[in-house]
Design an enzyme around this catalytic site. Structure first.
Site, mmCIF file in Angstrom:
data_model
loop_
_atom_site.group_PDB
_atom_site.id
_atom_site.type_symbol
_atom_site.label_atom_id
_atom_site.label_comp_id
_atom_site.label_asym_id
_atom_site.label_seq_id
_atom_site.Cartn_x
_atom_site.Cartn_y
_atom_site.Cartn_z
ATOM 1 N N HIS A 1 40.469 38.650 34.493
ATOM 2 C CA HIS A 1 41.616 39.481 34.117
ATOM 3 C C HIS A 1 42.285 38.979 32.837
ATOM 4 O O HIS A 1 43.273 38.241 32.910
ATOM 5 C CB HIS A 1 42.654 39.474 35.241
ATOM 6 C CG HIS A 1 42.203 40.178 36.471
ATOM 7 N ND1 HIS A 1 42.383 41.533 36.672
ATOM 8 C CD2 HIS A 1 41.542 39.720 37.551
ATOM 9 C CE1 HIS A 1 41.864 41.873 37.834
ATOM 10 N NE2 HIS A 1 41.353 40.794 38.385
ATOM 11 N N CYS B 1 37.153 43.450 36.274
ATOM 12 C CA CYS B 1 37.042 43.162 37.693
ATOM 13 C C CYS B 1 36.637 44.409 38.495
ATOM 14 O O CYS B 1 35.489 44.827 38.401
ATOM 15 C CB CYS B 1 38.339 42.520 38.174
ATOM 16 S SG CYS B 1 38.086 41.433 39.564
ATOM 17 N N GLU C 1 44.157 40.645 31.010
ATOM 18 C CA GLU C 1 45.476 41.299 30.912
ATOM 19 C C GLU C 1 46.557 40.499 31.630
ATOM 20 O O GLU C 1 47.741 40.779 31.461
ATOM 21 C CB GLU C 1 45.397 42.737 31.455
ATOM 22 C CG GLU C 1 45.366 42.900 32.962
ATOM 23 C CD GLU C 1 44.007 42.603 33.604
ATOM 24 O OE1 GLU C 1 43.090 42.116 32.917
ATOM 25 O OE2 GLU C 1 43.883 42.846 34.819
HETATM 26 N N1 GLN Z 1 37.265 42.350 44.943
HETATM 27 C C1 GLN Z 1 37.718 43.559 44.311
HETATM 28 C C2 GLN Z 1 36.725 44.696 44.538
HETATM 29 O O1 GLN Z 1 35.642 44.479 45.000
HETATM 30 C C3 GLN Z 1 37.962 43.357 42.840
HETATM 31 C C4 GLN Z 1 39.078 42.371 42.635
HETATM 32 C C5 GLN Z 1 39.871 42.577 41.398
HETATM 33 O O2 GLN Z 1 39.819 43.616 40.728
HETATM 34 N N2 GLN Z 1 40.692 41.599 41.114
HETATM 35 O O3 GLN Z 1 37.052 45.799 44.221
#
Ligand code: GLN
Length: 183
Positions: free
Chosen positions: A166, A79, A168
């Site tokens: 995610h 992410c 994890e």
């Molecule tokens: N929206 C977040 C970003 O742009 C990422 C979201 C996440 O890591 N769950 O950093």
């Protein structure tokens, strides 16, 4: 067994630590460049990528993280971690380490629904999306490891892996095992 580092400046590093420990790895919570010398793999966790970027600069980790990515050892960004690894970041545009030849659009899965669970199309991995980025294009050396709605959600370029979701935060350890071994 190996020592796997987890960048721990902000965000969801503890959940990665739980999975890596369950797989039998030692973990090191990375906050300084020197610590990168002691690890055989690295996780860049989820969180808020713009905040992480500021903290990376503050900790003088920007160039050392690039060097680590180029060291052939496994690196996994989830992410926000994927956003940091990407070649190009959009909406809004943001600086990145540029180690994975993908273009990502921030919060693009999240606009439809803030947070949702799904299964990947090939391996049926459980996936949790939280304000997740979309991988909107991939370079020719980037492999689509798995997809959702026919779009790449976990990709690989050599030693560098990135997931929009995610793993994890689920009970399934198979993605960490695929990347870092043990179990
Ligand atoms: N929206 C977040 C970003 O742009 C990422 C979201 C996440 O890591 N769950 O950093």
């Amino acid at each position: 067994m190996a020592t796997i580092g987890i960048l721990s400046l902000q965000g969801g590093f503890a959940a990665h630590q739980r999975i890596l420990s369950a797989l039998g790895h030692d973990t090191l919570l990375i906050k300084t460049p020197e610590q990168l010398l002691d690890i055989e793999g690295l996780v860049l966790p989820g969180g808020e990528s713009s905040t992480q970027l500021k903290l990376i600069h503050h900790a003088k980790l920007f160039a050392p993280l690039i060097d680590y990515c180029q060291s052939e050892r496994p690196v996994f960004g989830t992410c926000a971690g994927l956003i940091l690894l990407a070649r190009d970041v959009r909406s809004p545009q943001q600086e990145s380490l540029g180690q994975l030849d993908v273009v990502v659009e921030r919060n693009a899965w999240g606009r439809q629904r803030q947070s949702f669970e799904a299964r990947s199309e090939k391996m049926r991995w459980p996936m949790l999306f939280i304000r997740a980025p979309k991988i909107v294009s991939t370079g020719e050396h980037v492999e689509w490891v798995d997809t959702y709605q026919h779009e790449p959600v976990i990709v690989r370029q050599g030693n560098i892996f990135g997931a929009t979701f995610h793993p994890e935060l689920t009970d399934d350890m198979s993605i960490h095992q695929m990347i870092f071994g043990c179990g």
